[in-house]
Design a protein around this motif. Structure first.
Motif, mmCIF file in Angstrom:
data_model
loop_
_atom_site.group_PDB
_atom_site.id
_atom_site.type_symbol
_atom_site.label_atom_id
_atom_site.label_comp_id
_atom_site.label_asym_id
_atom_site.label_seq_id
_atom_site.Cartn_x
_atom_site.Cartn_y
_atom_site.Cartn_z
ATOM 1 N N PHE A 11 0.848 -1.189 0.000
ATOM 2 C CA PHE A 11 0.000 0.000 0.000
ATOM 3 C C PHE A 11 0.886 1.241 0.000
ATOM 4 C CE2 PHE A 11 -3.094 -3.068 1.570
ATOM 5 C CZ PHE A 11 -4.253 -2.656 0.918
ATOM 6 N N ALA A 24 -7.880 5.555 -1.536
ATOM 7 C CA ALA A 24 -8.343 4.199 -1.237
ATOM 8 C C ALA A 24 -7.199 3.193 -1.165
ATOM 9 C CB ALA A 24 -9.345 3.756 -2.304
ATOM 10 N N ASP A 25 -6.090 3.494 -1.825
ATOM 11 C CA ASP A 25 -4.976 2.544 -1.872
ATOM 12 C C ASP A 25 -3.879 2.906 -0.877
ATOM 13 O OD1 ASP A 25 -4.129 0.152 -3.163
ATOM 14 O OD2 ASP A 25 -2.581 1.276 -4.222
ATOM 15 N N ASP A 79 -8.138 -1.568 4.354
ATOM 16 C CA ASP A 79 -9.466 -1.267 4.867
ATOM 17 C C ASP A 79 -9.755 -2.229 6.014
ATOM 18 O OD1 ASP A 79 -12.114 -0.864 5.393
ATOM 19 O OD2 ASP A 79 -12.812 -1.097 3.330
ATOM 20 N N ILE A 97 -7.944 -9.433 -0.649
ATOM 21 C CA ILE A 97 -6.946 -8.369 -0.829
ATOM 22 C C ILE A 97 -5.542 -8.937 -0.676
ATOM 23 C CG2 ILE A 97 -6.050 -6.206 0.121
ATOM 24 C CD1 ILE A 97 -8.899 -5.543 1.022
ATOM 25 N N ARG A 152 -2.853 -8.994 -3.725
ATOM 26 C CA ARG A 152 -1.698 -8.103 -3.660
ATOM 27 C C ARG A 152 -0.417 -8.820 -3.284
ATOM 28 N NH1 ARG A 152 -3.714 -2.613 -3.236
ATOM 29 N NH2 ARG A 152 -1.591 -1.956 -2.826
#
Length: 286
Positions: free
Chosen positions: A168, A232-233, A237, A249, A253
């Protein structure tokens, strides 16, 4: 041999083959003689390529006729003789595959939690056990111990020891200098108020965790835990933590671990049911 020659069909076939052979030999010899003795003549075009010009020859009638017939036949074949929606073995196979997939989806759509866990166990042993161990323990620290993943304990561990993250924008999460008791309060608040798993906890502890969260975590995860507004990135979350959506996620990722990098599993192309099953097994006590 004598019996073959008495057969009129065989004789006709042999005579036809002989006629074709003689005709072929005649045509070939005729054109070979033309090639040897004919002289190039006719009207030339104006274009010139290094002294070479092109004859203004009309298209051969035979070639033009065949070309036109092929176009007409192709149009007839596509729209009349064999339209695009007509039967084909490939089309039949595709329909069979689609029907099978639909029946498979119907069978596995409404699984009980125990059935999901069994399915997830099978997926885990094939895709994950090489690093995390067949019991999810992480093989003595070689990978993350998933027996606490998706639970309060894992959040506490991340707060106190940091996390290599999942690429992130916020980057690697460093350890937060707070006590274990304070980390547990934050974890209780996240699991009870932010995470969609809504794990109950002591109201007083939740209030304390909310206060600590606002001081130590809001900068990256936002007030509601869903990340910084408009970015958002930026960070994970946390409202999805403990659910199959958060697992998705991680699988998509990849994750930087303390001993190496867990790659993205996008190439496996897990569907939602498989993700739910895998998450169910990881959260189980099996």
């Amino acid at each position: 041999m004598q019996s073959l020659l008495n057969d009129s069909v065989t004789i006709l076939g042999l005579l036809g083959a002989l006629a074709i052979l003689i005709l072929t030999a005649f045509i070939v010899s005729t054109y070979l003689n033309k090639m040897k003795h004919s002289k190039a003549d006719g009207v030339l075009t104006q274009e010139n390529w290094d002294g070479i010009k092109e004859f203004k020859n009309d298209l051969p009638i035979g070639w033009s006729t065949i070309f036109l017939c092929v176009i007409i036949w192709a149009l007839w074949y596509m729209f009349i003789g064999y339209p695009l929606n007509a039967y084909s073995q490939i089309g039949e196979y595709n329909r069979e595959v689609n029907n099978y997939n639909k029946s498979f989806e119907e069978k596995w759509t409404n699984l009980s939690e125990s059935e999901l866990s069994i399915m997830g166990d099978n997926i885990f042993q094939v895709q994950c056990s090489q690093c995390h161990g067949i019991d999810k323990s992480g093989i003595d620290g070689k990978a993350a111990n998933l027996n606490s993943w998706g639970r309060k304990e894992y959040i506490v561990n991340v707060i106190l020891k940091g996390s290599k993250g999942m690429n992130f924008l916020a980057g690697e999460m460093v350890p937060i200098a707070i006590s274990k008791e304070e980390a547990e309060a934050i974890a209780d608040f996240v699991m009870a108020e932010i995470s969609n798993s809504k794990t109950p906890a002591n109201a007083e502890t939740i209030a304390k965790g909310k206060e600590l969260f606002s001081v130590n975590c809001v900068a990256c995860h936002g007030v509601d835990g869903k990340g910084v507004e408009g970015m958002a990135d930026f960070a994970p979350d946390l409202s999805k933590y403990g659910t199959h959506e958060f697992l998705q996620i991680v699988l998509s990722r990849g994750k930087n671990g303390h001993i190496g990098k867990m790659p993205s599993f996008d190439y496996v192309n897990f569907d939602e049911i498989q993700e739910k099953a895998l998450n169910s097994f990881i959260l189980s006590d099996e």
